[in-house]
Write a protein that holds these residues in place. Structure first.
Motif, mmCIF file in Angstrom:
data_model
loop_
_atom_site.group_PDB
_atom_site.id
_atom_site.type_symbol
_atom_site.label_atom_id
_atom_site.label_comp_id
_atom_site.label_asym_id
_atom_site.label_seq_id
_atom_site.Cartn_x
_atom_site.Cartn_y
_atom_site.Cartn_z
ATOM 1 N N SER A 87 22.395 -0.893 -19.478
ATOM 2 C CA SER A 87 21.848 -2.241 -19.623
ATOM 3 C C SER A 87 22.772 -3.078 -20.499
ATOM 4 C CB SER A 87 20.452 -2.203 -20.257
ATOM 5 O OG SER A 87 19.528 -1.523 -19.433
ATOM 6 N N LEU A 88 22.959 -4.336 -20.111
ATOM 7 C CA LEU A 88 23.588 -5.321 -20.990
ATOM 8 C C LEU A 88 22.532 -5.713 -22.021
ATOM 9 C CD1 LEU A 88 26.168 -7.124 -21.362
ATOM 10 C CD2 LEU A 88 24.931 -8.872 -20.071
ATOM 11 N N GLU A 114 13.467 0.797 -24.262
ATOM 12 C CA GLU A 114 12.457 0.105 -25.073
ATOM 13 C C GLU A 114 12.548 0.541 -26.529
ATOM 14 O OE1 GLU A 114 12.020 1.346 -22.120
ATOM 15 O OE2 GLU A 114 11.474 -0.450 -20.961
ATOM 16 N N ASP A 115 12.772 1.844 -26.763
ATOM 17 C CA ASP A 115 12.927 2.318 -28.142
ATOM 18 C C ASP A 115 14.164 1.708 -28.791
ATOM 19 O OD1 ASP A 115 10.681 3.881 -27.899
ATOM 20 O OD2 ASP A 115 11.777 5.743 -27.512
ATOM 21 N N ASP A 116 15.227 1.599 -28.012
ATOM 22 C CA ASP A 116 16.463 1.032 -28.528
ATOM 23 C C ASP A 116 16.268 -0.431 -28.913
ATOM 24 O OD1 ASP A 116 19.669 1.417 -28.559
ATOM 25 O OD2 ASP A 116 19.180 -0.575 -27.783
ATOM 26 N N LEU A 117 15.560 -1.181 -28.064
ATOM 27 C CA LEU A 117 15.346 -2.603 -28.345
ATOM 28 C C LEU A 117 14.507 -2.810 -29.592
ATOM 29 C CD1 LEU A 117 14.722 -3.971 -24.729
ATOM 30 C CD2 LEU A 117 16.819 -4.100 -26.090
ATOM 31 N N MET A 121 16.592 -8.288 -26.096
ATOM 32 C CA MET A 121 16.405 -8.403 -24.652
ATOM 33 C C MET A 121 17.537 -7.662 -23.960
ATOM 34 S SD MET A 121 15.294 -12.401 -24.215
ATOM 35 C CE MET A 121 16.733 -13.037 -25.076
ATOM 36 N N ALA A 122 17.267 -7.190 -22.752
ATOM 37 C CA ALA A 122 18.286 -6.455 -22.008
ATOM 38 C C ALA A 122 18.193 -6.791 -20.531
ATOM 39 C CB ALA A 122 18.106 -4.946 -22.219
ATOM 40 N N LEU A 123 19.314 -6.620 -19.842
ATOM 41 C CA LEU A 123 19.363 -6.722 -18.384
ATOM 42 C C LEU A 123 19.749 -5.357 -17.834
ATOM 43 C CD1 LEU A 123 21.235 -10.104 -17.697
ATOM 44 C CD2 LEU A 123 18.815 -9.618 -17.311
ATOM 45 N N ARG A 124 18.829 -4.722 -17.110
ATOM 46 C CA ARG A 124 19.163 -3.449 -16.481
ATOM 47 C C ARG A 124 20.223 -3.696 -15.401
ATOM 48 N NH1 ARG A 124 15.758 0.703 -17.884
ATOM 49 N NH2 ARG A 124 13.654 0.144 -18.625
ATOM 50 N N VAL A 164 14.455 -7.041 -19.339
ATOM 51 C CA VAL A 164 13.547 -6.260 -20.173
ATOM 52 C C VAL A 164 13.404 -7.010 -21.495
ATOM 53 C CG1 VAL A 164 13.105 -4.024 -21.264
ATOM 54 C CG2 VAL A 164 14.356 -4.134 -19.088
ATOM 55 N N ASP A 165 12.214 -7.514 -21.762
ATOM 56 C CA ASP A 165 11.974 -8.372 -22.936
ATOM 57 C C ASP A 165 10.612 -8.029 -23.553
ATOM 58 O OD1 ASP A 165 11.959 -10.362 -24.853
ATOM 59 O OD2 ASP A 165 11.493 -11.980 -23.441
#
Length: 492
Positions: free
Chosen positions: A29-30, A119-122, A132-135, A142-143
């Motif tokens: 994910s970015l 999710e844990d990383d965020l 926030m991430a983009l898979r 993912v927000d």
């Protein structure tokens, strides 16, 4: 207003790398700043990714694909890659294993543990706008902590409680002020309260990391907002105490301006005067901006209430230069930056003698010579230091500085002001006076430099005459024997 990321700005390399990891059976994910910047319509210079792959697995997937790689962050789960894109631009890419980290209360180094999910990383990230991430390669957003909503509101919140976030990494308190400067965001009241309560925790962070955050804050689009947050939360007392000390108690007759607010205004005005990339002081310029913030830090130490009721700050420029150098050394700045900023602080009052009485050509030469390569920054700092509401006074100072710059330009047309040297160098001095290298040559050189300052360029004959006149008055000078006189008699 709902915001959506503009993925059209994504470099194709991002999707290419995402597919590479997916084909190898891993998630990618970015994440963080690059995703935030997609919402803001900005392009991040660096690309950060997170994955469930271990560092060894990251290296195995990316090593052949990338142009080069580095492993300095391996202990923290990070492998770095360099890759040229289709435009032949070099992209810097960091891929990090899902992780969680926390600080021991007495340690400056994080304890790293790898996490199990995106999710844990965020959750362990500093602020929701960076969580926030983009898979990849699907570009699924993912927000889980409302970062997009906070971006739209211009608000800084932490994914979990701010107390836990700042306990894990106290530097995040500095980052809150830095992002307020860079992005123009407000800090959520709960975050601000935690920063105030936990300010002392910043003391476990190394001076180098604090310095790096301070530089980014000062070079942001809204540095005044960032400094205000540091001061209001008490962080500045610990990392830059000279600045909150500018909040001098105003005497009952208000006989001097608010030095703290004045300094912030000077900082703002200096930033506004910076030039474009091809101008004399391309912005953002840390040296100019930090000198603007620190230019009056000598005032608290030098403030005196005079018998007639006036308030004076004699020699606050010199005192401020010493305080600035001491603080920058404590923050582990490089010597060149320390010298440049403290020199500007030292020189920032020099112009006012010109505005009051005018200067000779000699004084203008000294001004240029003393400023040296900092002259253009000194021009901007001096102009920024005018914050009076009295328009007539402001206009008078502006016109006076216009005149000084015109004088400098006029002299520069006739003389090499940016590299003033004596009309005779050391070799010529030694040849004319039959001297060997030593302190006497240094004194002669200094005298000739003074002559150059006072009189401007001299022709060869005038320069030699001046040197011989000086030499005739020195104790080391021995008269040469007269023609026909026996040397032995002369010695006797």
């Amino acid at each position: 207003m709902e915001m959506v990321p503009d993925t059209s700005n994504l470099d194709p390399i991002v999707l290419e790398l995402g597919q590479l990891f997916a084909d190898a059976g891993y998630e990618l994910s970015l994440v963080g700043g690059p995703v935030r910047d997609l919402y803001l319509g900005r392009i991040s210079p660096d690309l950060d990714f997170t994955t469930n792959a271990t560092p060894d697995e990251i290296l195995s997937v990316g090593k052949k694909w990338a142009d080069s790689h580095w492993e300095m962050g391996r202990a923290f789960g990070t492998i770095g890659f360099r890759k040229r894109n289709h435009n032949l631009d070099v992209l810097l890419i960091e891929v990090t294993t899902y992780r969680a980290e926390a600080y021991d209360p007495e340690s400056r180094k994080p304890e790293v543990a790898f996490g199990a999910s995106l999710e844990d990383d965020l959750q362990r990230r500093d602020f929701s706008v960076n969580a926030m991430a983009l898979r990849l390669p699907s570009l699924e957003l993912v927000d889980p902590y409302g970062g997009a909503v906070d971006l739209a509101a211009g608000l800084l919140r932490t994914p979990g409680t701010p107390q836990q976030s700042f306990s894990d990494d106290p530097l995040r308190m500095m980052r809150a002020a830095r992002f307020a400067s860079q992005l123009g965001f407000d800090v959520h009241p709960d975050v601000r309260a935690a920063m105030t309560d936990m300010a002392e925790r910043i003391s476990i962070i190394s001076a180098e990391r604090v310095r790096d955050e301070l530089v980014k804050l000062i070079c942001g689009a809204h540095p005044r907002a960032g400094i205000d947050i540091l001061v209001e939360t008490g962080l500045a007392e610990l990392v830059l105490p000279e600045v909150p000390a500018l909040q001098l108690e105003t005497d009952e007759h208000h006989r001097h301006k608010d030095v703290y607010q004045h300094s912030l205004q000077v900082l703002e005005q200096a930033a506004q005067l910076e030039s474009g990339p091809d101008g004399p002081v391309p912005g953002p310029d840390f040296v100019l901006r930090f000198a603007a913030l620190m230019h009056d830090v000598g005032k608290p130490k030098t403030r005196r209430f005079e018998p007639g009721g006036a308030v004076s700050f004699r020699h606050h420029d010199l005192a401020g230069a010493k305080l600035t150098a001491k603080r920058m050394k404590a923050l582990r700045f490089d010597n060149d930056s320390i010298k440049a900023v403290s020199r500007l602080v030292e020189l920032h009052m020099r112009f006012y003698g010109y505005g009051e009485a005018g200067w000779s050509d000699s004084a203008v030469r000294r001004y240029v010579t003393d400023a040296g390569p900092l002259l253009e920054r000194l021009h901007l700092l001096t102009r920024s230091d005018v914050t009076t509401r009295n328009q007539r006074k402001a206009d008078r100072l502006s016109f006076a500085y216009d005149d000084l710059e015109a004088r400098i330009a006029s002299l520069a047309e006739r003389e090499e002001l940016d590299s003033i040297r004596p009309d005779l160098d050391g070799q010529a001095i030694m040849a004319m006076l039959n001297l060997s290298p030593g302190p006497v040559v240094g004194r002669a050189y200094k005298y000739m430099l003074e002559q150059r300052m006072e009189q401007g360029p001299l022709d060869a004959a005038a320069a030699e005459a001046a040197l011989r006149q000086w030499w005739s008055q020195q104790p080391e000078s021995v008269p040469a024997p007269e023609a026909g006189e026996d040397a032995a008699v002369q010695e006797y």
